[in-house]
Enzyme design. Structure first.
Site, PDB file in Angstrom:
ATOM      1  CG  MET A 156     -35.696 -46.544  19.134  1.00  0.00           C
ATOM      2  SD  MET A 156     -35.633 -48.376  19.148  1.00  0.00           S
ATOM      3  CE  MET A 156     -36.981 -48.833  18.070  1.00  0.00           C
ATOM      4  NE  ARG A 287     -33.153 -55.488  15.040  1.00  0.00           N
ATOM      5  CZ  ARG A 287     -31.839 -55.489  15.127  1.00  0.00           C
ATOM      6  NH1 ARG A 287     -31.216 -56.412  15.869  1.00  0.00           N
ATOM      7  NH2 ARG A 287     -31.123 -54.576  14.497  1.00  0.00           N
ATOM      8  CE1 TYR A 419     -41.076 -51.467  10.335  1.00  0.00           C
ATOM      9  CE2 TYR A 419     -41.540 -49.138  10.041  1.00  0.00           C
ATOM     10  CZ  TYR A 419     -41.982 -50.433  10.250  1.00  0.00           C
ATOM     11  OH  TYR A 419     -43.322 -50.668  10.371  1.00  0.00           O
ATOM     12  CD  GLU A 420     -37.411 -50.633  14.983  1.00  0.00           C
ATOM     13  OE1 GLU A 420     -36.326 -50.776  15.582  1.00  0.00           O
ATOM     14  OE2 GLU A 420     -38.124 -49.631  15.115  1.00  0.00           O
ATOM     15  N   GLY A 421     -33.611 -52.518  11.630  1.00  0.00           N
ATOM     16  CA  GLY A 421     -32.554 -53.391  11.135  1.00  0.00           C
ATOM     17  C   GLY A 421     -33.035 -54.136   9.916  1.00  0.00           C
TER      18      GLY A 421
END
Length: 552
Positions: A156, A287, A419-421
């Site tokens: 990603m 997530r 990470y991932e928000g």
């Protein structure tokens, strides 16, 4: 110490929390047992023995090529040959079509065994879903079977040096070719497994902006950009470097350059300017799986701490040396570690189960999964950090020494809240979007279900406090809502996890460990969360009482 997969606890959660037997078209009990036992064997026998090597040797970069530590390629081959990548993938693309929650059990084990290694299949799972839902028939035909089999891992590519969490600020460009393909030019950073030698092909999912696209996220498109083109030639992309990190050393975190020459060839996934919708399909999957990283690391740290505490003797009782596990404060830490780990696992699996129910047509379950996603990502990763830190404390001075392995769990866990928000973004999502989802009914329905089932007075009190905080936040201006978002997320997460642990403890399959963990959680963790109500409702004024510079 050797890792032992918590198969009995996983099975209890699947039965008592997820209700896997209730899923339409779900697997038979024998199939569930086979998956859990097989995943345990893979994690214990193939991934776990490489944990230390992955940390001390790590992925190595040389002139654009990334070499994984000895044994990783062979373990990846075992993963692929066992069909583990295909577990929950669609049958029409070579998958087994099993419930998504069984992949949660798999990733739980792989994360505990070797989280740096487990990052590779995690991203492929999200790519499968994004291509299956948004990709053209040609892309599905040409790429999905190989990604589903595990032969072609996927990545990603969102973050850029100047953008960070502001995805709308990305500058990577895509220009159309006459044959329907596009030429991609730009630089991406923090790309997990962007380059490695586990396979010859790597499929990159890349966000870019087309010519004349609107500013911000509305103008972003998603492209599939393979390392090797269909004609067998190398695409115009390269790994410029890999990052030197606090933890997850086995996972190559790459700086990727696209289009140093004529442009990297890629194909559009979904409509032009529809990149965020397609990417969020992948990101929401990621997530939930990042939340499982917190669960897995917590499990491994707990097992290591218990093993040490039951062997290490210090102090006496009746003039005989006793293991430190017999001291009340050490026992407190061990029980807290187990209770938090079990609560996080129950919450994560429950969310995966709601995704399964939504895929089978339950719209309400889909809305609940949306509410649960920021809780799983944020709270479960916070638990991974807390439990790993407690594990070091149980070891005492030896925990600060790398040789014991306790420190690695904390170093590995620390990235998961970022990470991932970031977890702050998850909290903002909870109060900014999920509180009002479906006119507020999605969130209120969760509270109603807990109130209808719980029998614990402490959990009832927390549920009441969550309702009061939710009403306050809904009526508050944006800054006040955001100021209270993180304590509110913690309150909601503990409320949901406590509810599920209470259910597990009452079930016929509960053992002494489960009942003890649930009792501790309700007696100690739930009251802590109850005390966060004031912080959730306190507003933003105090935060801005002085300039940021005055805090130096």
């Amino acid at each position: 110490m050797s890792y032992r997969a918590p198969v009995s606890n996983q099975r209890l959660i699947l039965d008592a929390v997820v209700g896997i037997h209730e899923l339409d078209g779900g697997p038979e009990a024998d199939m569930v047992d086979a998956v859990l036992e097989g995943a345990a064997a893979l994690a214990e026998g193939e991934f776990a023995p490489l944990l230390r090597t992955g940390d001390t040797v790590g992925a190595r970069w040389n002139n654009g090529a990334v070499t994984m530590p000895a044994g990783f390629r062979e373990a990846w081959s075992s993963f692929v040959e066992g069909g583990w990548m295909s577990l929950a993938a669609p049958e029409e693309h070579g998958g087994q079509g099993l419930p998504f929650v069984l992949s949660a059990a798999l990733m739980d084990n792989l994360n505990a065994a070797n989280v740096g290694f487990a990052l590779c299949p995690m991203l492929s799972m999200g790519a499968i879903e994004a291509i299956e839902r948004h990709g053209s028939d040609d892309l599905k035909r040409d790429y999905l079977p190989k990604i589903v089999s595990g032969e072609w891992p996927a990545t990603m590519n969102l973050t850029e040096p100047q953008a960070g969490s502001d995805v709308g600020a990305l500058k990577t460009r895509a220009e159309p070719n006459n044959d329907g393909s596009w030429r991609i030019k730009g630089t991406k950073i923090f790309i997990t497994y962007g380059e490695h030698d586990l396979s010859d092909q790597i499929v990159h999912m890349v966000l870019a902006r087309t010519q004349g696209a609107p500013e911000g996220t509305r103008g972003i498109s998603l492209f599939l950009v393979p390392k090797i083109l269909p004609n067998g030639s190398a695409n115009d992309l390269r790994c410029v470097s890999i990052e030197h990190k606090l933890g997850i050393h086995a996972s190559p975190t790459c700086v990727m350059s696209y289009g140093d020459h004529d442009g990297a060839i890629g194909w559009l996934i979904g409509p032009e300017h529809g990149g965020m919708a397609a990417m969020f399909t992948m990101m929401n999957n990621a997530r939930l799986n990042v939340g499982l990283q917190g669960v897995g690391i917590a499990e491994r740290a707990t097992q290591r701490a218990v093993a040490y505490a039951t062997e290490r003797k210090q102090g006496q009782r009746n003039r005989l040396p006793v293991p430190i596990a017999e001291h009340p404060d050490v026992r407190r830490m061990l029980l807290r570690m187990r209770a938090l780990t079990m609560g996080a696992r129950a919450l994560a699996y429950y969310a995966f189960g709601q995704v399964d129910r939504a895929a089978r047509g339950d719209a309400g379950a889909g809305l609940r999964a949306e509410v649960l996603t920021p809780l799983v990502k944020a709270w479960c990763t916070d638990i991974g950090i807390e439990v790993a830190s407690l594990g070091i404390q149980v070891h005492g001075g030896m925990g600060y020494i790398e040789e014991t392995g306790a420190a690695q769990h904390l170093r590995d866990a620390r990235i998961a809240s970022i990470y991932e928000g970031t977890n702050g973004i998850q909290a903002a999502d909870l109060v900014g979007r999920k509180l009002g989802l479906d006119g507020g009914l999605a969130f209120d329905g969760l509270i109603a279900d807990i109130e209808a089932e719980t029998q614990d007075s402490r959990l009832i009190a927390l549920t009441d406090a969550v309702e009061v905080a939710a009403a306050t936040l809904r009526a508050s201006p944006p800054d006040d809502r955001l100021a209270g978002s993180y304590p509110f997320l913690t309150m909601v997460s503990v409320m949901a996890a406590g509810w599920l642990l209470e259910r597990m403890a009452r079930s016929g399959g509960a053992d002494d460990q489960t009942r003890a963990a649930a009792s501790y959680f309700l007696a100690s963790v739930v009251p802590e969360a109850l005390g966060l109500g004031a912080a959730a409702e306190s507003g933003a004024a105090l935060l801005y009482a002085v300039p940021a510079e005055a805090l130096a």
